[in-house]
Design a protein around this motif. Structure first.
Motif, PDB file in Angstrom:
ATOM      1  N   UNK A  41       5.660  10.988  -6.391  1.00 50.63           N
ATOM      2  CA  UNK A  41       5.222  11.353  -7.532  1.00 50.63           C
ATOM      3  C   UNK A  41       4.600  12.799  -7.596  1.00 50.63           C
ATOM      4  N   UNK A  42       4.721  13.449  -8.728  1.00 47.93           N
ATOM      5  CA  UNK A  42       4.199  14.841  -8.926  1.00 47.93           C
ATOM      6  C   UNK A  42       2.761  14.662  -8.508  1.00 47.93           C
ATOM      7  N   UNK A  43       2.181  15.830  -8.266  1.00 49.68           N
ATOM      8  CA  UNK A  43       0.621  15.808  -8.030  1.00 49.68           C
ATOM      9  C   UNK A  43      -0.085  15.333  -9.013  1.00 49.68           C
ATOM     10  N   UNK A  44      -0.194  15.680 -10.300  1.00 49.27           N
ATOM     11  CA  UNK A  44      -1.062  15.137 -11.081  1.00 49.27           C
ATOM     12  C   UNK A  44      -0.808  13.642 -11.646  1.00 49.27           C
ATOM     13  N   UNK A  45       0.563  13.264 -11.209  1.00 49.18           N
ATOM     14  CA  UNK A  45       0.413  11.792 -11.571  1.00 49.18           C
ATOM     15  C   UNK A  45      -0.030  10.875 -10.227  1.00 49.18           C
ATOM     16  N   UNK A  46       0.332  11.528  -9.231  1.00 54.29           N
ATOM     17  CA  UNK A  46      -0.132  10.756  -8.157  1.00 54.29           C
ATOM     18  C   UNK A  46      -1.783  10.845  -7.885  1.00 54.29           C
ATOM     19  N   UNK A  47      -2.425  11.789  -8.345  1.00 53.83           N
ATOM     20  CA  UNK A  47      -3.739  11.738  -8.419  1.00 53.83           C
ATOM     21  C   UNK A  47      -4.513  10.876  -9.447  1.00 53.83           C
ATOM     22  N   UNK A  48      -3.633  10.847 -10.561  1.00 51.01           N
ATOM     23  CA  UNK A  48      -4.062   9.824 -11.606  1.00 51.01           C
ATOM     24  C   UNK A  48      -4.100   8.360 -11.211  1.00 51.01           C
ATOM     25  N   UNK A  49      -3.170   8.003 -10.499  1.00 47.15           N
ATOM     26  CA  UNK A  49      -2.905   6.838  -9.833  1.00 47.15           C
ATOM     27  C   UNK A  49      -3.902   6.399  -8.734  1.00 47.15           C
ATOM     28  N   UNK A  50      -4.138   7.638  -7.910  1.00 49.86           N
ATOM     29  CA  UNK A  50      -5.034   7.212  -7.171  1.00 49.86           C
ATOM     30  C   UNK A  50      -6.343   7.157  -7.456  1.00 49.86           C
ATOM     31  N   UNK A  51      -6.945   7.791  -8.583  1.00 49.27           N
ATOM     32  CA  UNK A  51      -8.184   7.579  -9.005  1.00 49.27           C
ATOM     33  C   UNK A  51      -8.112   6.717 -10.491  1.00 49.27           C
ATOM     34  N   UNK A  52      -7.159   5.811 -10.306  1.00 44.34           N
ATOM     35  CA  UNK A  52      -6.918   5.000 -11.476  1.00 44.34           C
ATOM     36  C   UNK A  52      -8.068   3.909 -11.831  1.00 44.34           C
ATOM     37  N   UNK A  53      -8.741   3.863 -12.914  1.00 40.57           N
ATOM     38  CA  UNK A  53      -9.947   2.988 -13.309  1.00 40.57           C
ATOM     39  C   UNK A  53      -9.550   2.245 -14.424  1.00 40.57           C
ATOM     40  N   UNK A  54     -10.300   1.136 -14.685  1.00 35.78           N
ATOM     41  CA  UNK A  54     -10.104   0.213 -15.870  1.00 35.78           C
ATOM     42  C   UNK A  54      -9.783  -1.041 -15.761  1.00 35.78           C
ATOM     43  N   UNK A  55      -9.742  -1.846 -16.669  1.00 32.04           N
ATOM     44  CA  UNK A  55      -9.488  -3.148 -16.587  1.00 32.04           C
ATOM     45  C   UNK A  55      -7.980  -3.452 -15.892  1.00 32.04           C
ATOM     46  N   UNK A  56      -7.111  -2.786 -15.980  1.00 35.47           N
ATOM     47  CA  UNK A  56      -5.555  -3.099 -15.752  1.00 35.47           C
ATOM     48  C   UNK A  56      -5.733  -2.236 -14.373  1.00 35.47           C
ATOM     49  N   UNK A  57      -5.471  -3.239 -13.002  1.00 38.84           N
ATOM     50  CA  UNK A  57      -5.293  -2.687 -11.764  1.00 38.84           C
ATOM     51  C   UNK A  57      -4.207  -1.726 -11.642  1.00 38.84           C
ATOM     52  N   UNK A  58      -4.348  -0.671 -10.631  1.00 35.43           N
ATOM     53  CA  UNK A  58      -3.424   0.308 -10.586  1.00 35.43           C
ATOM     54  C   UNK A  58      -1.950  -0.292  -9.934  1.00 35.43           C
ATOM     55  N   UNK A  59      -2.052  -1.393  -9.208  1.00 35.87           N
ATOM     56  CA  UNK A  59      -1.106  -1.889  -8.619  1.00 35.87           C
ATOM     57  C   UNK A  59      -0.047  -2.652  -9.804  1.00 35.87           C
ATOM     58  N   UNK A  60      -0.591  -2.570 -11.065  1.00 36.42           N
ATOM     59  CA  UNK A  60       0.203  -3.197 -12.077  1.00 36.42           C
ATOM     60  C   UNK A  60       1.165  -1.957 -12.587  1.00 36.42           C
ATOM     61  N   UNK A  61       0.956  -0.776 -12.024  1.00 38.33           N
ATOM     62  CA  UNK A  61       1.679   0.602 -12.604  1.00 38.33           C
ATOM     63  C   UNK A  61       2.916   0.393 -11.594  1.00 38.33           C
ATOM     64  N   UNK A  62       4.039   0.122 -12.037  1.00 41.43           N
ATOM     65  CA  UNK A  62       5.296  -0.143 -10.997  1.00 41.43           C
ATOM     66  C   UNK A  62       6.089   0.952 -11.188  1.00 41.43           C
ATOM     67  N   UNK A  63       6.489   1.430 -10.092  1.00 45.06           N
ATOM     68  CA  UNK A  63       7.595   2.679 -10.062  1.00 45.06           C
ATOM     69  C   UNK A  63       8.851   2.132  -9.655  1.00 45.06           C
ATOM     70  N   UNK A  64       9.691   2.595 -10.492  1.00 42.13           N
ATOM     71  CA  UNK A  64      11.227   2.141  -9.974  1.00 42.13           C
ATOM     72  C   UNK A  64      11.919   3.343  -9.899  1.00 42.13           C
ATOM     73  N   UNK A  65      12.870   3.394  -8.805  1.00 40.68           N
ATOM     74  CA  UNK A  65      13.669   4.636  -8.520  1.00 40.68           C
ATOM     75  C   UNK A  65      14.911   4.527  -9.397  1.00 40.68           C
TER      76      UNK A  65
END
Length: 184
Positions: free
Chosen positions: A21-45
């Motif tokens: 991921x590009x840096x700003x997206x990677x940072x947002x995923x790394x610092x993800x907060x909220x009711x939806x867990x970050x592992x529910x963000x799915x990357x597809x190649x």
């Protein structure tokens, strides 16, 4: 892992592929907060040569037409001041720039931001801009239809790869405002 929508060869939780991921997206995923867990963000190649919506859905599944969303950067102007914002609407819709966006931003005039502005300020590739990882001061206008979609296919910041996220997660992004009629 199998993606919750579409027909993709490779799907992995975004926190496992931060280096793709590009840096700003990677940072947002790394610092993800909220009711939806970050592992529910799915990357597809995906193949960057077919990143545009029409060609993309023809290759990866026509059903993606109803659950894909486009993120565009807009500029609202009033009295010499410019406000940048991101707008997220289903790929079957257009952003109501001169109605809903202009009104929400309190702008006299609104238009799509130039490509160089959109890519330069987001750190993302044009055609892959995503609402995840945008500058903190930007409003993120999310069409209610996107927020109500169980799983939404969006950009990943690059033309290669997409993210599949719960629509309700997009409604909780920093600066998010859910609007009825943003997409027309």
């Amino acid at each position: 892992m199998r993606a919750p929508i579409g027909s993709f060869d490779s799907a992995r939780p975004a926190p496992e592929i931060l280096d793709l991921l590009v840096a700003p997206v990677a940072d947002a995923v790394r610092n993800w907060t909220g009711d939806i867990p970050a592992d529910q963000l799915i990357h597809v190649d995906t193949d960057p040569a077919i990143a545009d919506t029409a060609v993309f859905v023809a290759h990866y599944g026509e059903e993606l037409t109803r659950v894909s969303a486009n993120c565009v950067v807009v500029a609202g102007k009033r009295g010499g001041e410019t406000t940048l914002a991101a707008c997220l609407v289903l790929s079957t819709d257009r952003v109501d720039v001169n109605g809903a966006v202009r009104k929400q931003l309190g702008a006299r005039k609104a238009s799509f931001a130039p490509h160089d502005t959109a890519t330069g300020l987001t750190g993302m590739e044009y055609g892959g801009i995503t609402p995840i990882g945008l500058p903190a001061e930007w409003p993120v206008l999310v069409d209610a239809a996107v927020a109500d979609t169980p799983w939404v296919l969006i950009g990943s910041g690059l033309r290669r790869g997409k993210l599949i996220v719960p629509g309700k997660a997009l409604a909780t992004l920093p600066g998010a405002v859910v609007l009825e009629g943003l997409g027309i």
